[in-house]
Design an enzyme around this catalytic site. Structure first.
Site, PDB file in Angstrom:
ATOM      1  N   ASP A 176      60.289  -9.786  41.135  1.00  0.00           N
ATOM      2  CA  ASP A 176      59.604  -8.415  40.334  1.00  0.00           C
ATOM      3  C   ASP A 176      60.090  -8.745  38.865  1.00  0.00           C
ATOM      4  O   ASP A 176      61.037  -9.150  38.600  1.00  0.00           O
ATOM      5  CB  ASP A 176      60.512  -7.279  40.902  1.00  0.00           C
ATOM      6  CG  ASP A 176      59.580  -7.226  42.321  1.00  0.00           C
ATOM      7  OD1 ASP A 176      58.864  -7.936  42.731  1.00  0.00           O
ATOM      8  OD2 ASP A 176      59.833  -5.382  42.859  1.00  0.00           O
ATOM      9  N   ASP A 224      53.150  -5.838  50.071  1.00  0.00           N
ATOM     10  CA  ASP A 224      54.361  -5.701  50.361  1.00  0.00           C
ATOM     11  C   ASP A 224      55.070  -6.805  51.438  1.00  0.00           C
ATOM     12  O   ASP A 224      54.574  -6.609  52.551  1.00  0.00           O
ATOM     13  CB  ASP A 224      55.168  -4.498  49.474  1.00  0.00           C
ATOM     14  CG  ASP A 224      56.512  -5.703  48.646  1.00  0.00           C
ATOM     15  OD1 ASP A 224      57.033  -6.888  48.319  1.00  0.00           O
ATOM     16  OD2 ASP A 224      56.490  -4.382  47.360  1.00  0.00           O
TER      17      ASP A 224
END
Ligand SMILES: *[C@@H]1O[C@H](CO)[C@@H](O)[C@H](O)[C@H]1NC(C)=O
Ligand SMILES: *[C@@H]1O[C@H](CO)[C@@H](O)[C@H](O)[C@H]1NC(C)=O
Ligand SMILES: *[C@@H]1O[C@H](CO)[C@@H](O)[C@H](O)[C@H]1NC(C)=O
Length: 416
Positions: free
Chosen positions: A224, A163
């Site tokens: 997301d 990430d």
């Protein structure tokens, strides 16, 4: 004649070379990865007293490895069991500086869990973050990249999701390839999933797809996914609107990733669940579930395990599909797939997505040509969700479909 042939062969060799040179050369993810990951459904639940079956813990991942096999998901291709954020202690080991899995929630360390996952015939994925901290605030890799890459290899990790919270965008351009190189140097094959383009898009920058293809097996392009139709449609629209610059870069070993499947959770209806699965198959997206596999209703499980739809997603050509037209709020999405005829005509998967909410199922005709399908011998058509053959259609024939509000119909047109 001879001359042309030589030029043709030369061109072919060059093409092959280019193809080898373009992708990350680790031999992995030749089809979009399939599996299960904790984040969308289980987030950062860490209170195992209050939520023993939901907290991010050895128990959760053991249970889901077992369920992937016992509920039939492994049989249809779901393979990776991936720990997302919140698996770490807040501090590295003071002496070795190594990452430490949460001592209470992963009391046996990660090797024991990896062994369990591998014994089930599955593969083990793990999350980290390029920055100083993970998105949930646990230690990131930035000052310890070599040590962490080696630690991942020592833990028998098969898939790394990196990430990009708490990091500078400019550092990512060199930093993500650097971590990929360090993973490679461990000698352990690990699928490498990069989040760096999603952070660039957020900052209004256009990602460098050539670099992504060279250094990552898949990458998160955008935001997301959340557990709602609204979030799903925003992602679908992002991929539709930007397809000219995104679609050409997906392919074997290097995939665009629109994020996890929501199926089996709270936000999507039956029709909306079919819609996500169909469009993910059209987009050659990784099929990574994030749900409680013990609680998935049978009709949703049937969608997740639909072999014909999965076969479209996993088609060996690895050509990502596109949204080719919209008529009366019905979108047509189309993807070239196998089989390819001797004369080079592709077969196609075609999804009709309804953006309508005016009640009744909406009936609409298209000619086969409208769908971008031009094979002079026509197509054998199959309804993939109804598992029904619809017969042969020539290119100027009318093809009628009837789509539920916020739903999808999904067909395979096999070139004859
Ligand atoms: C490691 O060091 C930090 C800061 O010096 C300290 O707060 C922490 O308790 C130490 N952790 C262990 C496990 O000794
Ligand atoms: C990002 O860069 C700024 C300015 O150069 C610096 O102050 C900051 O600490 C950096 N952040 C990270 C996470 O490295
Ligand atoms: C590392 O990279 C080399 C060269 O690109 C490749 O041949 C090899 O398979 C890679 N090894 C691993 C473990 O990824």
């Amino acid at each position: 004649m001879y001359g042309t042939r030589r030029i043709f062969l030369g061109g072919l060799c060059l093409l092959l070379l280019l193809q080898v040179a373009v992708g990350l050369d680790n031999g992995l993810a030749l089809k979009p990865p399939m599996g299960w990951m904790s984040w969308e459904r289980f987030r950062c639940i860490t209170d195992c007293k209050l939520y023993p079956d939901e907290c991010i813990s050895e128990n959760l991942f053991r249970r889901h490895a077992d369920l992937l096999v016992s509920e039939g998901y492994a049989d249809v291709g779901y393979e990776y069991v991936i720990i997302d954020d919140c698996w770490l202690e807040k501090d590295r080991d003071n002496r070795t500086q190594k990452l430490v899995p949460d001592r209470k929630r992963f009391p046996n360390g990660l090797n024991t869990l990896a062994d369990h996952i591998h014994d089930k015939g599955l593969k083990f994925g793990l999350y980290q973050d390029f920055g100083t901290n993970t998105c949930a605030g646990y230690p990131g890799v930035i000052k310890h990249m070599q040590l962490d890459a080696q630690t991942f290899a020592d833990w028998d990790v098969d898939y790394v999701k990196l990430d990009g919270c708490y990091a500078n965008l400019t550092d990512m351009v060199e930093g993500y390839p650097e971590f990929g190189r360090l993973l490679n140097e461990t000698g352990r094959p690990m699928v490498y999933s990069c989040s760096w383009p999603a952070y660039q898009e957020d900052a209004g920058e256009i990602p460098d797809y050539e670099s992504l293809k060279k250094h990552c097996n898949l990458w998160r392009n955008w935001d997301d996914i959340e557990d709602s139709l609204e979030s799903l449609m925003q992602i679908i629209d992002y991929f539709g609107k930007n397809q000219d610059r995104i679609q050409p870069h997906g392919g074997p070993g290097h995939w665009n990733d629109p994020d996890m499947l929501l199926l089996g959770n709270y936000g999507l209806s039956y029709d909306q669940s079919k819609l996500q699965m169909a469009i993910w198959a059209i987009m050659a997206a990784p099929l990574i579930m994030s749900n409680d596999l013990a609680a998935v209703r049978p009709e949703i499980k049937a969608i997740l395990q639909n072999r014909a739809v999965i076969a479209v997603d996993q088609d060996e050509l690895g050509i990502q599909g596109r949204r080719i037209l919209t008529r009366n709020l019905i979108e047509v999405w189309q993807r070239p797939i196998t089989p390819v005829t001797k004369s080079g005509q592709h077969s196609y998967a075609v999804a009709f997505v309804s953006r309508r909410d005016d009640g009744a199922p909406y009936r609409i005709p298209f000619t086969v040509k409208d769908l971008g399908l031009n094979n002079p011998n026509g197509y054998q058509v199959q309804d993939l969700y109804a598992n029904r053959k619809l017969g042969v259609y020539q290119t100027d024939a009318q093809f009628f479909t009837r789509v539920n509000p916020n739903g999808v119909t999904f067909y395979k047109f096999t070139a004859l």
